[in-house]
Design a protein around this motif. Structure first.
Motif, short mmCIF file in Angstrom:
data_model
loop_
_atom_site.label_atom_id
_atom_site.label_comp_id
_atom_site.label_asym_id
_atom_site.label_seq_id
_atom_site.Cartn_x
_atom_site.Cartn_y
_atom_site.Cartn_z
N SER A 2 0.85 -1.19 0.00
CA SER A 2 0.00 0.00 0.00
C SER A 2 0.88 1.24 0.00
CB SER A 2 -0.92 0.01 1.22
OG SER A 2 -1.63 1.25 1.30
N ASP A 3 0.43 2.29 -0.70
CA ASP A 3 1.15 3.56 -0.65
C ASP A 3 0.50 4.54 0.32
OD1 ASP A 3 -1.15 4.32 -2.02
OD2 ASP A 3 -0.08 5.40 -3.60
N LEU A 4 -0.49 4.08 1.07
CA LEU A 4 -1.19 4.98 2.00
C LEU A 4 -0.33 5.23 3.24
CD1 LEU A 4 -4.83 3.59 1.78
CD2 LEU A 4 -3.92 5.69 0.76
N ARG A 5 -0.34 6.48 3.71
CA ARG A 5 0.44 6.84 4.86
C ARG A 5 -0.32 7.85 5.72
NH1 ARG A 5 3.04 11.75 3.66
NH2 ARG A 5 2.81 12.34 1.46
N ILE A 6 0.07 7.93 6.97
CA ILE A 6 -0.48 8.90 7.91
C ILE A 6 0.61 9.95 8.16
CG2 ILE A 6 -1.38 9.28 10.24
CD1 ILE A 6 -2.32 6.37 10.25
N GLY A 64 3.48 4.39 7.23
CA GLY A 64 3.47 4.15 5.79
C GLY A 64 3.39 2.68 5.45
N GLY A 65 2.68 2.38 4.36
CA GLY A 65 2.68 1.03 3.81
C GLY A 65 3.96 0.78 3.02
N SER A 66 4.11 -0.45 2.53
CA SER A 66 5.37 -0.85 1.90
C SER A 66 5.63 -0.19 0.56
CB SER A 66 5.40 -2.37 1.73
OG SER A 66 4.34 -2.79 0.87
N GLU A 67 4.66 0.55 0.02
CA GLU A 67 4.85 1.27 -1.23
C GLU A 67 4.86 2.79 -1.01
OE1 GLU A 67 5.45 -0.13 -4.17
OE2 GLU A 67 5.39 -2.12 -3.24
N ALA A 68 4.78 3.22 0.22
CA ALA A 68 4.64 4.66 0.50
C ALA A 68 5.98 5.38 0.38
CB ALA A 68 4.06 4.87 1.89
N ARG A 69 5.91 6.57 -0.13
CA ARG A 69 7.09 7.44 -0.17
C ARG A 69 6.65 8.87 0.09
NH1 ARG A 69 6.33 5.63 -5.54
NH2 ARG A 69 5.68 7.28 -6.98
N VAL A 70 7.59 9.67 0.55
CA VAL A 70 7.32 11.06 0.91
C VAL A 70 8.17 11.95 0.00
CG1 VAL A 70 7.29 12.78 2.74
CG2 VAL A 70 6.91 10.37 3.30
N LEU A 71 7.53 12.87 -0.67
CA LEU A 71 8.18 13.80 -1.58
C LEU A 71 9.37 14.48 -0.91
CD1 LEU A 71 7.79 15.25 -4.40
CD2 LEU A 71 6.49 16.98 -3.16
N MET A 72 10.45 14.69 -1.67
CA MET A 72 11.61 15.39 -1.14
C MET A 72 11.20 16.76 -0.60
SD MET A 72 14.98 15.23 -0.74
CE MET A 72 15.66 14.10 -1.99
N HIS A 73 11.57 17.04 0.66
CA HIS A 73 11.15 18.28 1.30
C HIS A 73 12.06 18.60 2.47
CE1 HIS A 73 9.55 15.25 4.03
NE2 HIS A 73 9.38 16.19 4.94
#
Length: 293
Positions: free
Chosen positions: A92-96, A131-140
Motif C-alpha cells: 500500500s502507498d497509503l500513509r499517515i 506508511g505502507g510498503s509502497e509509501a514514499r514522501v516527496l523530497m522536502h
C-alpha cells in the motif's frame, strides 16, 4: 545524485554528539538508540492497534497534491485499526502524516525517554508517521527548521538526505518546502533532470529502533520498504537568526503560497514547477562554467 554513506554509530555521548554533529550540523545514524527505552517492546503496530484502533485518521498517497485542493487535505479517511490491517496484509502507498502523540495517543508518551544529546526538545509535538510498503514522501525540508531526531519502527526505510546548500540542484519549487513532483528518486532520470546528477547527499537505510539526526533545513526523501512507522522529535530553533527564518517560512512564505494556490489553482502550481526547472538549469549552467574556468 552523488550519494555517500552517513556516519553510523552504535553509542554516542552527549559531548561527542554536540562536537561532531550538532554544532557542525552534520547528520548521523545512531543504531538501535530506542532499544534503551524501558517500554521499547510497545513500539509496534500491534500496540497502536490496541490503543488507538477506533480513531479515524486521514490518509495520503503517492500522487501529487490536487491543485484544486489544499495541499494538506487527505485523500481518504479510515479507522486506525483498518489502516494497520491494510498495510500489514498487502502492499500500500497509503500513509499517515503528522500524528501528534500528545493530542491523539498520550499514553505512548510514557513509553520513551528523550535522549540526552544536549539540545532542547520541543516536547509539545512529538509526532508519528506511518506508511505502507509502497509509501514514499516527496523530497522536502521541514518548515519549522528544527533539528530532528527521527526514529524508525517495524519495517525498514530508505532515506535520502541533502544539505540546504544542495537545493539549487534538487528542483526546489518556489514558495514551497518541496521539490517538483515528478522526480523518481528510486530511478532518477538525469536526462529530464540534469541538475539532479550533481546533488551531493547521503543514502541511509533505517531499521527497527534506529535514530537519524537530521540537522535544520536538511532536505529528505523517505521510502518505506516495509510497512512501519516512525516518531520525530524536534528541537527549538537554536539561534535568533534561525528563529526569524522559521517565522518567515511559516507566516509569510507559506501563507503567500496558500493564497496564490487558492486564487489561481492549477495555473499557480504549473508556474512554480516551471520556475523550479529554470532555476535549477541556471544553477547547473553556473556550476559548469565554474568548472570550465
Amino acid at each position: 545524485m552523488l550519494l555517500s554513506e552517513v556516519d553510523t554509530v552504535e553509542n554516542i555521548s552527549k559531548e561527542e554528539f554536540l562536537a561532531k554533529y550538532f554544532r557542525p550540523q552534520r547528520p548521523v545514524l545512531i543504531k538501535g538508540l530506542a532499544k534503551s527505552w524501558e517500554a521499547f517492546d510497545k513500539w509496534n503496530l500491534d500496540y497502536i492497534f490496541e490503543q488507538a484502533g477506533e480513531q479515524v485518521v486521514g490518509l495520503y498517497d503517492n500522487k501529487p497534491a490536487d491543485p484544486n485542493k489544499a495541499t494538506d487535505e487527505p485523500v481518504e479517511f479510515m479507522k486506525m485499526r483498518d489502516y494497520i490491517k491494510l498495510i500489514q496484509s498487502q502492499p500500500s502507498d497509503l500513509r499517515i502524516f503528522f500524528y501528534i502523540i500528545t493530542d491523539k495517543l498520550p499514553a505512548l508518551l510514557q513509553n520513551f525517554s528523550y535522549p540526552d544529546l544536549g539540545f532542547k526538545y520541543f516536547k509539545r509535538i512529538p509526532t508519528l508517521f506511518f506508511g505502507g510498503s509502497e509509501a514514499r514522501v516527496l523530497m522536502h525540508y521541514d518548515v519549522d527548521l528544527g533539528d530532528l531526531l527521527h526514529f524508525q519502527f517495524e519495517g525498514k526505510k530508505r532515506v535520502l538526505l541533502f544539505a540546504p546548500d544542495q537545493a539549487p540542484y534538487l528542483y526546489k519549487v518556489p514558495l514551497s518546502v518541496h521539490t517538483v513532483y515528478h522526480i523518481d528518486y528510486e530511478n532518477p532520470d538525469y536526462t529530464s533532470f540534469p541538475a539532479l546528477a550533481h546533488a551531493q547527499g547521503y543514502e541511509i537505510f533505517m531499521e527497527h529502533g534506529d535514530a537519524l539526526f537530521m540537522p535544520s533545513g536538511y532536505w529528505h526523501f523517505n521510502r518505506y520498504l516495509e510497512a512501519g512507522f516512525s516518531v520525530t522529535l524536534r528541537s527549538f530553533p537554536s539561534s535568533p537568526k534561525r528563529l526569524l527564518k522559521m517565522l518567515r517560512e511559516v507566516f509569510v512564505i507559506r501563507y503567500t503560497d496558500k493564497i496564490m494556490r487558492k486564487l489561481f489553482k492549477g495555473d499557480w502550481v504549473s508556474y512554480k514547477q516551471k520556475k523550479a526547472f529554470r532555476e535549477s538549469e541556471q544553477a547547473l549552467k553556473r556550476k559548469m562554467e565554474r568548472n570550465a574556468s
